[in-house]
Design an enzyme around this catalytic site. Structure first.
Site, PDB file in Angstrom:
ATOM      1  N   ASP A  82      71.423 125.343  70.122  1.00 10.25           N
ATOM      2  CA  ASP A  82      71.765 125.461  68.591  1.00 10.25           C
ATOM      3  C   ASP A  82      71.588 126.682  68.235  1.00 10.25           C
ATOM      4  O   ASP A  82      71.683 127.977  68.835  1.00 10.25           O
ATOM      5  CB  ASP A  82      70.634 124.347  67.772  1.00 10.25           C
ATOM      6  CG  ASP A  82      71.228 123.896  66.537  1.00 10.25           C
ATOM      7  OD1 ASP A  82      71.917 123.106  66.580  1.00 10.25           O
ATOM      8  OD2 ASP A  82      70.204 124.325  65.635  1.00 10.25           O
ATOM      9  N   LYS A 114      65.989 116.200  68.817  1.00  8.93           N
ATOM     10  CA  LYS A 114      66.256 117.938  68.466  1.00  8.93           C
ATOM     11  C   LYS A 114      64.912 118.428  68.423  1.00  8.93           C
ATOM     12  O   LYS A 114      63.632 117.998  68.773  1.00  8.93           O
ATOM     13  CB  LYS A 114      66.524 118.098  66.850  1.00  8.93           C
ATOM     14  CG  LYS A 114      67.378 119.106  66.376  1.00  8.93           C
ATOM     15  CD  LYS A 114      68.686 118.978  66.775  1.00  8.93           C
ATOM     16  CE  LYS A 114      69.653 120.224  66.415  1.00  8.93           C
ATOM     17  NZ  LYS A 114      71.012 120.032  66.867  1.00  8.93           N
TER      18      LYS A 114
END
Length: 448
Positions: free
Chosen positions: A168, A128
Site C-alpha cells: 500500500d 489491512k
C-alpha cells in the site's frame, strides 16, 4: 443486547464505542444507508445480525516494533494488522507505512477492503495493516532493517491460507521483498503469504499496473454505459504514485488528455496533455526523486504549482488517486462548475461525505473506490492462485482477465444501482449492496 434494525441505532451503537475513530465511522456511515434496507428485508440477515457483525473487525493485532537502525540507534514504532472479515476467504489487504497510520485509518481501510474484495468475485476476506514508520529520507538499509523487524512481529499472524498482506502507501516491491525474505527465513516456507512480490520469487505480471489500469478499464465501462468514449476527454488525476501514474498512462493510451498529476506539495499541470513518454519518465524515475513532478517541470513536461490541487482545472473526468479525504466540498463545487461529469476514485475514500453528496445532488457520475480501484486486489487474488499452483501466467492474459473483472464489477454496480424510472446510476449504492449480498450470504451460510 437487543437486535438493532435501523440506521440510527446501528450507527449510534458504533459511534458510542468508537467516537474518536472518524475515518472508520465515515466509512461505515457511507455503507449503512444503502445496506440497512436490504438487511431489514431479509429475515435470515436479521436473525444472524449480519450488519453489526460485519461492521466490527474479527480481530485487531497490535504490536511494538523495536529495532536498531543502521547507525546502531534504537527506534520504536507501532504496528497493527486489522483482520476484519474472513467469511469470503483469507484476510486480504495491504500494509501501509506512514506517520498517519492509526487504528481508525486501518479499520476504515479493512472495512472497505471486505466490500471491494467481495465485488471481485474471488475468494478473499478483508484486512489491512501497517505502521507509523516514515520511510521518507531513510536509507535503503534502514528500510530493510525496519521491514525485517516488522515481519518478525507480523509473521505469527499471517499465512497463505490465513492472511495474505500486500503493499500500500510506501510499501512497494522493495519493501515486499524485504518482508517476504524475513518471513521465509523465519518460517522455512516458500509460500504465497504476500502479494506484490518480485517476478523472480512468485510475483505476477501486471500487478504493478493493476490498480491504475483497472480504474481506467472501469472508466471504459462507465463511458460505454453512458454512450460515450474516453478518447478526447480531458482528465485530471491527483497523486503521483503507482496508481495515479498507471491510470494516467492507460487513459493517455486510450486517447484521453491527462492534464495533471499532484502530490502533497503541489500540482504539475500540462494544458496540452501529458504524453506517454512524459508519464513513462515519471514511472521510471519517481522512486529515485524527492519530487518527480518538480523534476518534470524542469524538463518542460508541465508547469509546477506549489501547494495547489487539480480540482480547479476544467475537465470532463476527475480521478482522485492520492489519499483519503483529499477532495472536499469546495473542490467538488469547482469540478462541477468547470464541467466535470464523472468522478472515479483511484484512492480509498478520497472524497469526503459532503463532496459525495454534492456529486449526487448534481447527478454527477460518481464511483467509489471499493468498485473502481478493485483492480489491484483482483490481480493480487490472481497472484495468490498462481502461487498455489506454483505457476506464472502470461501478462496479456492477466490484463484481459483484469479487464473482464472490472467490467463484471461495473455490471454488478449497475444492476443494484439503477433506480426505478430513473436513468441515473447510483454507483455507490450499487457497489455497497452487491458486495453486501455476497458477504451476508457467506456469513449466514457459515453460522454464528
Amino acid at each position: 443486547m437487543k437486535q438493532l434494525s435501523n440506521f440510527d441505532e446501528i450507527y449510534q451503537f458504533l459511534a458510542t464505542r468508537f467516537g474518536n475513530e472518524k475515518e472508520y465511522l465515515q466509512a461505515v456511515h457511507e455503507v449503512l444507508h444503502d445496506i440497512v434496507p436490504i438487511y431489514n428485508a431479509n429475515e435470515q440477515y436479521k436473525a444472524f445480525d449480519v450488519v453489526r457483525r460485519l461492521c466490527l473487525p474479527e480481530r485487531i493485532i497490535y504490536f511494538t516494533i523495536s529495532w536498531s537502525n543502521s547507525d546502531g540507534d534504537v527506534e520504536v514504532n507501532q504496528g497493527w494488522r486489522v483482520q476484519h472479515n474472513s467469511n469470503m476467504g483469507p484476510y486480504k489487504g495491504g500494509l501501509r507505512f506512514h506517520p498517519s497510520v492509526n487504528v481508525s485509518v486501518l479499520k476504515f481501510l479493512a472495512f472497505e477492503q471486505c466490500f471491494k474484495n467481495a465485488l471481485t468475485g474471488l475468494p478473499m476476506g478483508g484486512g489491512k495493516g501497517g505502521s507509523d514508520f516514515n520511510p521518507r529520507g531513510r536509507s535503503d538499509r534502514d528500510i530493510m532493517l525496519f521491514c525485517q523487524a516488522f515481519m518478525r512481529e507480523l509473521q505469527r499472524h499471517i499465512g497463505a491460507n490465513t492472511d495474505v498482506p500486500a503493499g500500500d502507501i510506501n510499501v512497494g516491491a522493495r519493501e515486499i521483498g524485504y518482508l517476504y525474505g524475513e518471513y521465509r527465513r523465519l518460517n522455512n516456507k516458500f509460500e504465497g503469504v504476500l502479494t506484490g512480490k518480485g517476478l523472480e520469487f512468485g510475483g505476477s505480471y501486471v500487478r504493478t499496473e493493476a490498480t491504475g489500469f483497472g480504474l481506467v478499464y472501469f472508466l471504459d465501462a462507465v463511458c460505454a454505459e453512458h454512450d460515450t468514449h474516453i478518447e478526447g476527454k480531458t482528465v485530471v488525476v491527483s497523486g503521483a504514485g503507482n496508481v495515479a501514474l498507471h491510470a494516467a498512462l492507460k487513459a493517455t493510451q486510450k486517447g484521453a488528455k491527462v492534464i495533471s498529476l499532484s502530490n502533497s506539495r503541489g500540482l504539475l499541470h500540462n494544458e496540452a496533455g501529458l504524453s506517454e513518454s512524459d508519464i513513462n519518465y515519471a514511472i521510471e524515475q519517481h522512486t529515485a526523486s524527492d519530487n518527480i513532478l518538480r523534476d518534470m517541470d524542469s524538463k518542460k513536461m508541465g508547469q509546477w504549482h506549489e501547494n495547489k490541487t487539480p480540482w480547479n482545472l476544467p475537465c470532463d473526468i476527475a480521478l482522485p488517486c492520492a489519499t483519503q479525504n483529499e477532495l472536499h466540498e469546495t473542490d467538488a463545487e469547482a469540478l462541477i462548475e468547470n464541467g466535470c461529469t464523472m468522478v472515479l476514485e483511484g484512492a480509498n475514500m478520497p472524497c469526503t461525505n459532503k463532496a459525495q453528496s454534492l456529486f449526487s445532488k448534481h447527478r454527477i457520475t460518481y464511483v467509489p473506490g471499493k468498485a473502481s480501484n478493485a483492480g489491484g486486489v483482483a490481480l493480487s487474488g490472481l497472484e495468490m492462485s498462481q502461487n498455489a499452483m506454483f505457476s506464472q501466467r502470461d501478462p496479456k492474459l492477466l490484463d484481459e482477465e483484469l479487464n473482464d473483472i472490472m467490467k463484471h464489477i461495473h455490471s454488478l454496480c449497475v444492476a443494484e444501482g439503477k433506480e426505478n424510472g430513473d436513468d441515473y446510476i447510483n454507483y455507490m449504492k450499487g457497489a455497497n449492496i452487491a458486495a453486501f449480498r455476497r458477504l451476508a450470504d457467506a456469513m449466514v451460510a457459515q453460522g454464528i
